[in-house]
Design a protein around this motif. Structure first.
Motif, PDB file in Angstrom:
ATOM      1  N   LEU A 181      -6.067  -8.808 -13.224  1.00 48.86           N
ATOM      2  CA  LEU A 181      -7.333  -9.007 -12.260  1.00 48.86           C
ATOM      3  C   LEU A 181      -8.337  -9.006 -13.137  1.00 48.86           C
ATOM      4  CD1 LEU A 181      -6.299  -6.308  -9.409  1.00 48.86           C
ATOM      5  CD2 LEU A 181      -6.170  -9.058  -9.513  1.00 48.86           C
ATOM      6  N   GLY A 182      -8.576  -9.584 -14.197  1.00 53.78           N
ATOM      7  CA  GLY A 182      -9.740  -9.836 -15.102  1.00 53.78           C
ATOM      8  C   GLY A 182      -9.886  -8.520 -15.755  1.00 53.78           C
ATOM      9  N   GLU A 183     -10.901  -8.528 -16.818  1.00 53.05           N
ATOM     10  CA  GLU A 183     -11.495  -7.397 -17.545  1.00 53.05           C
ATOM     11  C   GLU A 183     -10.201  -6.542 -18.313  1.00 53.05           C
ATOM     12  OE1 GLU A 183     -13.849  -4.692 -15.049  1.00 53.05           O
ATOM     13  OE2 GLU A 183     -15.100  -6.307 -14.700  1.00 53.05           O
ATOM     14  N   GLU A 184      -8.964  -7.391 -18.475  1.00 52.53           N
ATOM     15  CA  GLU A 184      -7.763  -6.583 -18.951  1.00 52.53           C
ATOM     16  C   GLU A 184      -7.277  -5.652 -18.141  1.00 52.53           C
ATOM     17  OE1 GLU A 184      -6.185  -7.983 -21.633  1.00 52.53           O
ATOM     18  OE2 GLU A 184      -8.022  -9.302 -21.690  1.00 52.53           O
ATOM     19  N   ASN A 185      -7.598  -5.850 -16.638  1.00 53.93           N
ATOM     20  CA  ASN A 185      -6.957  -4.890 -15.767  1.00 53.93           C
ATOM     21  C   ASN A 185      -5.690  -5.706 -15.081  1.00 53.93           C
ATOM     22  OD1 ASN A 185      -8.440  -2.414 -15.609  1.00 53.93           O
ATOM     23  ND2 ASN A 185     -10.271  -3.632 -14.707  1.00 53.93           N
ATOM     24  N   HIS A 186      -4.561  -4.686 -14.987  1.00 48.64           N
ATOM     25  CA  HIS A 186      -3.515  -5.267 -14.294  1.00 48.64           C
ATOM     26  C   HIS A 186      -2.924  -4.179 -13.411  1.00 48.64           C
ATOM     27  CE1 HIS A 186      -3.396  -7.568 -18.258  1.00 48.64           C
ATOM     28  NE2 HIS A 186      -2.486  -8.357 -17.578  1.00 48.64           N
ATOM     29  N   ILE A 187      -2.360  -4.796 -12.212  1.00 46.31           N
ATOM     30  CA  ILE A 187      -1.757  -3.905 -11.259  1.00 46.31           C
ATOM     31  C   ILE A 187      -0.273  -4.176 -11.215  1.00 46.31           C
ATOM     32  CG2 ILE A 187      -3.792  -3.556  -9.987  1.00 46.31           C
ATOM     33  CD1 ILE A 187      -2.776  -5.735  -8.077  1.00 46.31           C
ATOM     34  N   GLU A 188       0.621  -3.452 -10.296  1.00 46.34           N
ATOM     35  CA  GLU A 188       1.847  -3.914 -10.477  1.00 46.34           C
ATOM     36  C   GLU A 188       2.249  -3.797  -8.943  1.00 46.34           C
ATOM     37  OE1 GLU A 188       3.329  -2.134 -14.747  1.00 46.34           O
ATOM     38  OE2 GLU A 188       4.049  -1.215 -13.188  1.00 46.34           O
ATOM     39  N   THR A 189       3.122  -4.588  -8.424  1.00 41.63           N
ATOM     40  CA  THR A 189       3.807  -4.752  -6.868  1.00 41.63           C
ATOM     41  C   THR A 189       5.183  -4.735  -7.164  1.00 41.63           C
ATOM     42  OG1 THR A 189       1.995  -6.065  -6.465  1.00 41.63           O
ATOM     43  CG2 THR A 189       3.536  -6.148  -4.932  1.00 41.63           C
ATOM     44  N   VAL A 190       5.949  -4.025  -6.131  1.00 36.83           N
ATOM     45  CA  VAL A 190       7.570  -4.006  -6.401  1.00 36.83           C
ATOM     46  C   VAL A 190       8.218  -4.374  -5.154  1.00 36.83           C
ATOM     47  CG1 VAL A 190       9.055  -2.429  -6.847  1.00 36.83           C
ATOM     48  CG2 VAL A 190       7.199  -2.175  -8.151  1.00 36.83           C
ATOM     49  N   TYR A 191       9.041  -5.088  -5.216  1.00 34.26           N
ATOM     50  CA  TYR A 191       9.880  -5.626  -4.247  1.00 34.26           C
ATOM     51  C   TYR A 191      11.294  -4.750  -4.313  1.00 34.26           C
ATOM     52  CZ  TYR A 191      13.050  -8.039  -0.899  1.00 34.26           C
ATOM     53  OH  TYR A 191      13.718  -8.671   0.161  1.00 34.26           O
ATOM     54  N   ILE A 192      11.755  -3.957  -2.943  1.00 34.58           N
ATOM     55  CA  ILE A 192      12.948  -3.326  -3.189  1.00 34.58           C
ATOM     56  C   ILE A 192      13.833  -3.718  -2.123  1.00 34.58           C
ATOM     57  CG2 ILE A 192      13.768  -0.820  -3.007  1.00 34.58           C
ATOM     58  CD1 ILE A 192      10.819   0.033  -3.347  1.00 34.58           C
ATOM     59  N   PRO A 193      14.890  -4.626  -2.453  1.00 34.12           N
ATOM     60  CA  PRO A 193      15.693  -5.093  -1.286  1.00 34.12           C
ATOM     61  C   PRO A 193      16.972  -4.051  -0.934  1.00 34.12           C
ATOM     62  CG  PRO A 193      16.559  -5.648  -3.675  1.00 34.12           C
ATOM     63  CD  PRO A 193      15.253  -4.801  -3.919  1.00 34.12           C
ATOM     64  N   GLN A 194      17.084  -4.035   0.244  1.00 39.00           N
ATOM     65  CA  GLN A 194      18.194  -2.989   0.865  1.00 39.00           C
ATOM     66  C   GLN A 194      19.041  -3.842   1.679  1.00 39.00           C
ATOM     67  OE1 GLN A 194      15.083  -0.280   1.570  1.00 39.00           O
ATOM     68  NE2 GLN A 194      16.504   1.371   1.348  1.00 39.00           N
ATOM     69  N   LYS A 195      19.830  -3.358   2.094  1.00 41.31           N
ATOM     70  CA  LYS A 195      21.085  -4.070   3.064  1.00 41.31           C
ATOM     71  C   LYS A 195      20.568  -4.516   4.343  1.00 41.31           C
ATOM     72  CE  LYS A 195      25.497  -3.646   5.344  1.00 41.31           C
ATOM     73  NZ  LYS A 195      26.771  -2.713   5.680  1.00 41.31           N
ATOM     74  N   ASP A 196      19.652  -3.713   5.107  1.00 40.64           N
ATOM     75  CA  ASP A 196      18.836  -4.150   6.136  1.00 40.64           C
ATOM     76  C   ASP A 196      17.565  -4.486   6.228  1.00 40.64           C
ATOM     77  OD1 ASP A 196      18.327  -1.540   5.434  1.00 40.64           O
ATOM     78  OD2 ASP A 196      18.426  -0.823   7.624  1.00 40.64           O
TER      79      ASP A 196
END
Length: 360
Positions: free
Chosen positions: A86-101
């Motif tokens: 996201l600029g200025e050497e900033n980073h964020i993290e986003t996570v996907y968690i799969p489950q059966k349903d």
């Protein structure tokens, strides 16, 4: 030269005003939202039901921009983590968690976090800034576009990534609006969850603003311990927090639910006595109301002084709550091999709070 308006993250109401200012009909709003969120289109030139003049006008004054994804990490258990610059050497993290349903996407609302919860890796990174509307929604669109090719879908979105959502109210509320909008992602209100450490005034405002689900980061059964684990408790102690949760449950006409998150820390908050104290707390405030507890095994990170409660302690703790009539679940640890588990998200933060420099 004027900066182009990024249309990503604008609510239906704001897009209608945008097109009205261009002397365009209101139906253009539905068209462009469906192009962006249903078709994944990022180029106005691909929007063939717009006139050539309108496409050219949009290309001159507007954009649909996604931030750069610097890495995609795939866990052995199917969890996916995106690191987004996201600029200025900033980073964020986003996570996907799969489950059966279902498939749950955990998104960030800030670059870092200012609340300094002592068991959370994000808190050790310090704080840089709030995310803008388009940066929040971009996380969902990036994940959705990636998952389409894998025949996977996002059924739930939780604001449980980096940051405290209720310290970034307006962009978070707009993002919730888009997540619920049938012209965009079309999720039901029970499948969008805002998790807060307990910013009481904002929690009351949220209760009247967006009809989404609520999770509270509780983590202790009393103020003495919570002051240490969740320092915002010194400003908004448990009694005030419980009152705000009651306000949330009774706001609006539709049934609501509140979930209390409780990270399990060995020798800190996982004793039988603390389980009994927690059960008394929950039953005192929410007897007969829709509240439940989610126990979260602590996920270690390099700077931490804490360790994870063992399975026996967690089972005993859960059993005490269950026997007292409280709906209780234990979250399964997922994605820890790529540092994507609960409490491990760190990204890369240019700390403006000067807090991380003081860590020992």
């Amino acid at each position: 030269m004027l900066e182009k308006q990024n249309l990503l993250g604008l609510t239906q109401v704001k897009l209608k005003k945008f097109f009205s200012d261009l002397n365009e009909k209101p139906f253009r709003t539905k068209q462009i939202m469906q192009w962006i969120y249903h078709q994944g289109a990022l180029d106005f030139g691909d929007m063939h039901n717009f006139s050539k003049d309108l496409r050219q006008k949009l290309q001159a004054i507007a954009s649909i921009e996604l931030p750069e994804v610097t890495s995609i990490n795939n866990s052995k258990d199917g969890v996916i983590k995106w690191v987004i610059k996201l600029g200025e050497e900033n980073h964020i993290e986003t996570v996907y968690i799969p489950q059966k349903d279902r498939g749950t996407l955990c998104i960030s609302s800030q670059v870092g976090c200012s609340l300094a919860c002592t068991f959370c890796s994000t808190g050790y990174q310090g704080f840089n800034r709030n995310l803008q509307n388009h940066e929040i929604i971009a996380q969902v669109l990036i994940a959705q576009n990636h998952l389409k090719d894998k025949n996977k879908r996002i059924s739930n979105v939780v604001f449980m990534g980096m940051g405290e959502p209720l310290l970034n109210e307006s962009p978070v509320y707009d993002a919730c609006d888009i997540l619920l909008d049938d012209w965009a992602f079309g999720l039901s209100r029970r499948r969008v969850t805002v998790s807060s450490s307990g910013i009481v005034p904002a929690l009351k405002r949220m209760s009247d603003t967006v009809p989404v689900s609520l999770a509270i980061s509780l983590h202790a059964p009393n103020d003495e311990l919570r002051d240490i684990l969740v320092p915002i408790n010194k400003k908004y102690p448990i009694k005030e927090l419980m009152k705000a949760c009651h306000y949330y449950l009774n706001a609006g006409t539709q049934e609501r639910h509140v979930m209390f998150e409780y990270v399990m820390l060995k020798g800190v908050n996982d004793s039988i006595e603390q389980a009994q104290e927690l059960s008394k707390l929950i039953n005192f405030w929410f007897q007969g109301e829709s509240a439940k507890v989610n126990l979260i095994p602590f996920n270690p990170f390099p700077e931490t002084k804490y360790t994870t409660s063992n399975d026996i302690a967690i089972d005993k703790f859960q059993d005490i709550l269950y026997r007292s009539g409280i709906r209780t679940t234990t979250r399964r640890t997922r994605g820890d091999d790529v540092d994507a588990a609960c409490g491990q998200l760190a990204g890369k933060v240019v700390d403006k709070s000067r807090r991380s420099a003081g860590r020992d």
